[in-house]
Design a protein around this motif. Structure first.
Motif, short mmCIF file in Angstrom:
data_model
loop_
_atom_site.label_atom_id
_atom_site.label_comp_id
_atom_site.label_asym_id
_atom_site.label_seq_id
_atom_site.Cartn_x
_atom_site.Cartn_y
_atom_site.Cartn_z
N LEU A 49 0.84 -1.19 0.00
CA LEU A 49 0.00 0.00 0.00
C LEU A 49 0.88 1.24 0.00
N SER A 50 0.26 2.36 -0.20
CA SER A 50 1.01 3.62 -0.16
C SER A 50 0.68 4.33 1.16
N TRP A 51 1.53 5.22 1.55
CA TRP A 51 1.33 6.03 2.76
C TRP A 51 0.00 6.77 2.67
N GLN A 52 -0.34 7.27 1.49
CA GLN A 52 -1.59 8.00 1.30
C GLN A 52 -2.82 7.12 1.48
N ASP A 53 -2.67 5.80 1.38
CA ASP A 53 -3.80 4.89 1.57
C ASP A 53 -4.33 4.93 3.00
N LEU A 54 -3.55 5.46 3.93
CA LEU A 54 -4.00 5.55 5.32
C LEU A 54 -4.97 6.71 5.52
N ARG A 55 -5.04 7.59 4.55
CA ARG A 55 -5.94 8.74 4.63
C ARG A 55 -7.39 8.29 4.72
N GLY A 56 -8.19 9.06 5.45
CA GLY A 56 -9.62 8.81 5.49
C GLY A 56 -10.16 8.44 6.85
N ARG A 57 -9.28 8.02 7.76
CA ARG A 57 -9.73 7.67 9.11
C ARG A 57 -8.80 8.33 10.12
N PRO A 58 -9.32 8.65 11.30
CA PRO A 58 -8.42 9.14 12.35
C PRO A 58 -7.36 8.07 12.64
N MET A 59 -6.14 8.51 12.86
CA MET A 59 -5.02 7.58 12.96
C MET A 59 -4.06 8.02 14.07
N VAL A 60 -3.61 7.07 14.86
CA VAL A 60 -2.49 7.30 15.77
C VAL A 60 -1.31 6.57 15.16
N ALA A 93 -13.52 3.63 15.48
CA ALA A 93 -13.23 4.71 14.53
C ALA A 93 -11.74 4.98 14.38
N LEU A 94 -10.94 4.60 15.38
CA LEU A 94 -9.53 4.96 15.40
C LEU A 94 -8.66 3.82 14.87
N GLU A 95 -7.75 4.15 13.97
CA GLU A 95 -6.76 3.20 13.47
C GLU A 95 -5.41 3.54 14.10
N LEU A 96 -4.55 2.53 14.22
CA LEU A 96 -3.20 2.72 14.75
C LEU A 96 -2.21 2.15 13.75
N ALA A 97 -1.20 2.92 13.40
CA ALA A 97 -0.19 2.48 12.44
C ALA A 97 1.19 2.66 13.06
N VAL A 98 1.98 1.60 13.02
CA VAL A 98 3.35 1.65 13.52
C VAL A 98 4.27 1.32 12.35
N LEU A 99 5.14 2.26 12.02
CA LEU A 99 6.03 2.12 10.87
C LEU A 99 7.42 1.69 11.34
N SER A 100 8.02 0.78 10.62
CA SER A 100 9.34 0.27 10.99
C SER A 100 10.43 1.25 10.60
N ILE A 101 11.42 1.37 11.49
CA ILE A 101 12.65 2.11 11.16
C ILE A 101 13.76 1.14 10.75
N ASP A 102 13.42 -0.16 10.71
CA ASP A 102 14.39 -1.21 10.37
C ASP A 102 13.81 -2.14 9.30
N PRO A 103 13.56 -1.61 8.09
CA PRO A 103 12.88 -2.43 7.08
C PRO A 103 13.69 -3.63 6.60
N LEU A 161 -1.33 11.78 16.90
CA LEU A 161 -2.72 11.74 16.41
C LEU A 161 -2.81 12.53 15.11
N LEU A 162 -3.31 11.85 14.07
CA LEU A 162 -3.55 12.49 12.77
C LEU A 162 -5.04 12.55 12.51
N ASP A 163 -5.49 13.65 11.92
CA ASP A 163 -6.88 13.70 11.50
C ASP A 163 -7.04 12.89 10.21
N ARG A 164 -8.25 12.87 9.68
CA ARG A 164 -8.55 12.04 8.51
C ARG A 164 -7.70 12.40 7.29
N ASP A 165 -7.24 13.66 7.24
CA ASP A 165 -6.42 14.11 6.11
C ASP A 165 -4.94 14.14 6.42
N GLY A 166 -4.55 13.60 7.58
CA GLY A 166 -3.13 13.50 7.90
C GLY A 166 -2.51 14.73 8.53
N ARG A 167 -3.31 15.61 9.10
CA ARG A 167 -2.76 16.75 9.84
C ARG A 167 -2.48 16.32 11.26
#
Length: 195
Positions: A49-60, A93-103, A161-167
């Motif tokens: 997926l792309s980073w932009q695919d996370l857009r649309g839902r509140p996200m931590v 309603a809330l999604e949580l995403a954890v990105l690796s710093i060690d891919p 915490l990011l809003d639905r548009d990634g702010r």
């Protein structure tokens, strides 16, 4: 076309043409959105997926690495405790995403092991950026990290915490198993105000 139909049809067509630019801009990201960054990710289930695919839902969001045995488990525990402090509707309603710093080491299988070990629910997304995208994502999230000679990483431990548009709406440094009460309150306020 009959003359008496020409005027209404013309006005409908003109109205549609003038509304097209506003429809095109409705999907544009705000200038301060972290999703302005283009990055490719692989989820723990192997899905691309792309980073932009996370857009649309509140996200931590946060960043971690799977071989970490100190702060990264605290990041996950803090996120899980945040979920526990939310109502069922807010939790859904809330999604949580954890990105690796060690891919290099955080393969989808390694990420799935972490998800299984911590019994993470489907609202959690453990994501592996391309190696070339890690620094960019860390910069946009204001996460600092440095590889150590022993294969570990020094890194910022934060929930964002990011809003639905990634702010970015709120940020909290992780210092223990429980999230900062002020951060929890900000998450609850945002979710209560969200449509």
């Amino acid at each position: 076309m009959r003359p008496f139909l020409a005027a209404p049809v013309t006005s409908v067509v003109m109205g549609l043409l003038f509304s097209l630019p506003s429809l095109a801009f409705a999907d544009e990201l705000p200038g301060d959105s972290v999703y302005q960054v283009a990055a490719s990710l692989t989820a723990q289930d192997g899905r691309s997926l792309s980073w932009q695919d996370l857009r649309g839902r509140p996200m931590v969001v946060s960043m971690f690495y799977s071989n970490c045995h100190l702060m990264c488990p605290l990041i996950i525990a803090s996120g899980k405790e945040l979920q526990q402090q939310l109502s069922t509707g807010d939790r859904d309603a809330l999604e949580l995403a954890v990105l690796s710093i060690d891919p290099v080491r955080d393969t989808p299988a390694a990420l799935q092991e972490v998800a299984d070990a911590h019994r993470l629910d489907p609202h959690w997304h453990l994501l592996r950026p391309r190696d070339s995208d890690v620094r960019t994502l860390a910069a946009v999230l204001d996460i600092r990290y440095r590889a150590q000679p022993d294969g570990t990483f020094n890194h910022t431990s934060a929930l964002i915490l990011l809003d639905r548009d990634g702010r970015v709406l709120a940020r909290s440094e992780v210092t223990g198993l429980k999230p900062d009460p002020g951060f929890v309150a900000q998450v609850k306020r945002y979710l209560a105000a969200s449509p």
